[in-house]
Design a protein around this motif. Sequence first.
Motif, short mmCIF file in Angstrom:
data_model
loop_
_atom_site.label_atom_id
_atom_site.label_comp_id
_atom_site.label_asym_id
_atom_site.label_seq_id
_atom_site.Cartn_x
_atom_site.Cartn_y
_atom_site.Cartn_z
N PHE A 45 45.84 50.26 33.29
CA PHE A 45 46.71 49.12 33.02
C PHE A 45 45.87 47.90 32.67
N THR A 46 46.38 47.12 31.74
CA THR A 46 45.72 45.86 31.41
C THR A 46 46.41 44.72 32.15
N LYS A 47 45.77 43.57 32.20
CA LYS A 47 46.39 42.41 32.83
C LYS A 47 47.66 42.02 32.10
N GLU A 48 47.65 42.23 30.79
CA GLU A 48 48.84 41.89 29.98
C GLU A 48 50.01 42.80 30.35
N ASN A 49 49.72 44.08 30.56
CA ASN A 49 50.78 45.01 30.97
C ASN A 49 51.40 44.55 32.29
N ILE A 50 50.55 44.27 33.25
CA ILE A 50 51.02 43.90 34.59
C ILE A 50 51.80 42.59 34.55
N ALA A 51 51.37 41.67 33.70
CA ALA A 51 52.04 40.37 33.60
C ALA A 51 53.44 40.48 33.01
N MET A 52 53.74 41.57 32.31
CA MET A 52 55.06 41.72 31.69
C MET A 52 55.81 42.95 32.20
N ALA A 53 55.33 43.59 33.28
CA ALA A 53 55.97 44.80 33.80
C ALA A 53 57.41 44.50 34.22
N GLY A 54 58.22 45.53 34.17
CA GLY A 54 59.63 45.34 34.50
C GLY A 54 59.96 45.53 35.96
#
Length: 736
Positions: A45-54
Motif C-alpha cells: 500500500f502507498t500513503k496515497e492509497n491509505i489516505a483515500m481508502a474507503g
Amino acid sequence: MTKQELVDLIQDMSLEEKVNQMLQVVSSFYSEETVITGPMKESGFTKENIAMAGSAIGALGAEKIKKMQSDFIKQQPHHIPLLFMLDVINGFRTVFPIPLGQGATFEPELSCRLAEVAAKEAAVSGVHVTFAPMVDLVRDARWGRVMEATGEDPYLNCCFSKAMVKGFQGEDIKEPYRVAACVKHFAGYGAPTGGRDYNTVELSEHTIREFYLPSYKAGIDAGAAMVMTSFNTIDGIPATGNKWLMKKILREEMGFEGVLISDWAAIEEMIYHGYCSDRKEAAIEAAEAGVDIDMMSGIYSEHLIHLVREQIIDEKLVDEMVYRILELKNKLGLFENPYKDADEQKEKELILCKEHRELAREAARKSFVLLKNDGVLPLKKEQKTAYIGPYVDNRNLLGAWSFIGQPEDVTTLKEAAIKWHEANNTVYCQGCAVLGNDIKLEGFTEQTEEEISKELEQKMLQEAIQAAAKSELVVMALGEHRLQSGEATSNANIQIPKVQMELFEKVCEVNENVVVILFSGRPLDIREISHKAKAVLEVWMPGTEGANAIMDVLSGEYNPSGKLPMSFPYCVGQVPVYYNEYSTGRPYVEGKNKDRFRSKYLDIPNNPLYPFGYGLSYTRFSVSLVKLSKDTMKPKEKIEASVMVKNEGAVFGTETVQLYIKDVAASVVRPLKELKNFKKISLNPGQSEEVCFTITEEDLQFLTQKGKWESEAGKFVVYIGTDSTTENSSSFILND
C-alpha cells in the motif's frame, strides 16, 4: 444525501479516489493500536492509497475512532468518511454464547436481542459494520468454524439468519445503536473437503441451491447491508471471482443490492488457487464478479486505475461499485455525522451493564443441552461435592472469536459455585491443564498455557483423585481449549485433550457419580464420557455469564431446555453426519446387522451418538399421536397438524416441539425428513397443551428435476416429536 447527490459526488471524484474507496485496510495504518483478525502481510500500500481508502478494519473505542475519523476526513479530497468494520460475532465486550450455542436455544428471537445488544455496545465504541452473521450450513465437526454457525439444518439457519440481521440493523441502520450486518461467507464455505479450513468445496448445484443457499437468502431478504465472499471454490472457480455465483445468484436471483466485500486477501488468493496468473488478472476477475471492496490485498488500488485507462475495465463498473459503498455510508448517516454513535460516556454506561449481563446469563442457560442424566441432576446442597477439572477455575469461557471480551469480566465456575454451595460441603481441584504438555497450538500469537512440570502434573492429579474419593458426587468441568475451535482450527481428532481424558478415567475409578460439564466449540466424540458419566451437560463456550448460568442449571434453579443444532458423532469416522441425509438404494435396517450388503459401517453404528434436535430436561414430556385436520390437500390449501404435549414430571419445564416432513417419492431423491417448524412450550407439572402447526404448500416445495422450486403431488409423512429421530407420524396426500 440524495441519490443524485451521490452520483454527482462520484462524477466529481478522480479515478484514483474512486478506486481507493474500494480498498479496506487495517486500522493500524491510522493508529498503532488495533485488533487483527487475519494474517498480516506486506501488501504494497502507498500513503496515497491509505489516505483515500474507503474503510478500515480492526479499530474500536469511541475516542480513538473519532480521532481517526476526524484526521482522515480533513485530508480526504472530498471529505468522505471511513467505514469502520469489526468482527462482532457473539457479543462485543458483553460476550454471549457462541453462535452454535445460540442455535441450541431454538429461539431466534433471543438471538435477535443478543445482536441488538452487541450492536449497541459496538456502535457506541465507533463501529459501523459487523462481519456477522455467519450463516454457513455446517455438517462436519472437524471444521473449527462450526462454532460460528447455528447448525446443520437449513430451516433453523434461515430463522437465525433473519433474526441476527434484524437484531444488528433494526428497521433502519441510521437509527442510534445500529450497525450494518454482513452475511457470510458466500457461498458454501461450511462444506470444505475433509473438514479442512480454506479447502476445496465439492457441491452439486442442486445441493448448494437447496441446502446451502437458503440461509444466505434469508439474511439478504431481511435487509443485510453487506455480503462477504468465501475463500473456497464453487464448481472449480474461487467464489471471489465466480461470476455465476456473484452476478447470477447473488445479484440477479437473490436481488442483493448492497455491498459485496472480499474476505481477507481473498482476491489475491485466486492466484494461489491457480485461477489467476497474477494480481492484475485477479483484479479483473474480482471486479467483473462485482466485488466492491478489496479487504487487505491492495490489488484493486494497484491495478484498477491502469485497467480502466487501458479500457480493459469499464469505468462505469467502478462507478457502480463505488456507488454501493457510498450508499452504505449514506444509509448509516455518515455524511451528516461521520462519528455516528461513537460516544465515550455511552461506552461507560452501556458496555457490560447489568441489563446486558442478565441477558448474557439468560442466553447461556437456554443454550445448554442436557445430553444425559441418570438422576444425579439437579445437585443437592447437602451432598459433599468435588468440582474437578481445568475449567473449574478458568475465565477463558468466551470462544475463539470473542477477542473484544476480557477474561477479567468473567466469573469462574468455582466463584459461581461458592455462592450456592455450603462451604464445608465442597472442594475444588484443577486436576490437570486444559491441553497438557503434548499439545502445542501452532500459529497463535495468544499464549495458551504455561507448561506444567511432571511433578506438578502428578500432584494435581493425585489431589483430584483424593478429593473425588472422599466426595459423594463429582462435577467435572472439561472440554476443548477455546483456541481449538474457530478459524483455522480443523481437527481430525475431535475428542477432548488426552490429559483431561486421563483425569476423567482416574476420577471414575474412585467415584461412579460423575457429572461432566462439557465446554466446546463443536460437537465432540464423547463416547467414553457418555458411557461412564452419570450426567453430561454441553455448555459450549458460554460467554461472560456462562459460569453463573451453569450453576443456575446444576442447582435446578433453571431447567435445561437446549436442543442440539448439530449432531454429535459416535466418532470422527462418521463425519460429516447429519439427520436430513438421503436414503440409499440399500438402506441400513435396524436389527438386520447380519445383512452385509447394506449401507453401514462394520465397526461403528450409522447413527450419531446424539442426534440433531436432541436435549433432555429435568422433567418428562409426553407427545400424543399426530393428528391432521385432513388427509388430502391441494396446492393453495393448508393442513393443521397437532399433538397434545404433557409435562409428566414433577417440575416446571420447557420443551421444543419439532415438526418434520418427508416427501415419500419425488422427481429427485428427498431427505429422510426435514425440519419445517418448531415451537417452544412451557408447562407446569401435570399440565397439558395442544401444539398446532400449519402446513402449507410452501413447506412441501423443493428444487425439482426441472430446476424449479416447487411442490410435486404425492404422499407426505408428518413427524412431530422432541428430536429428529421421532417416528411419531401421520401422512397426507398432496393432489395437483
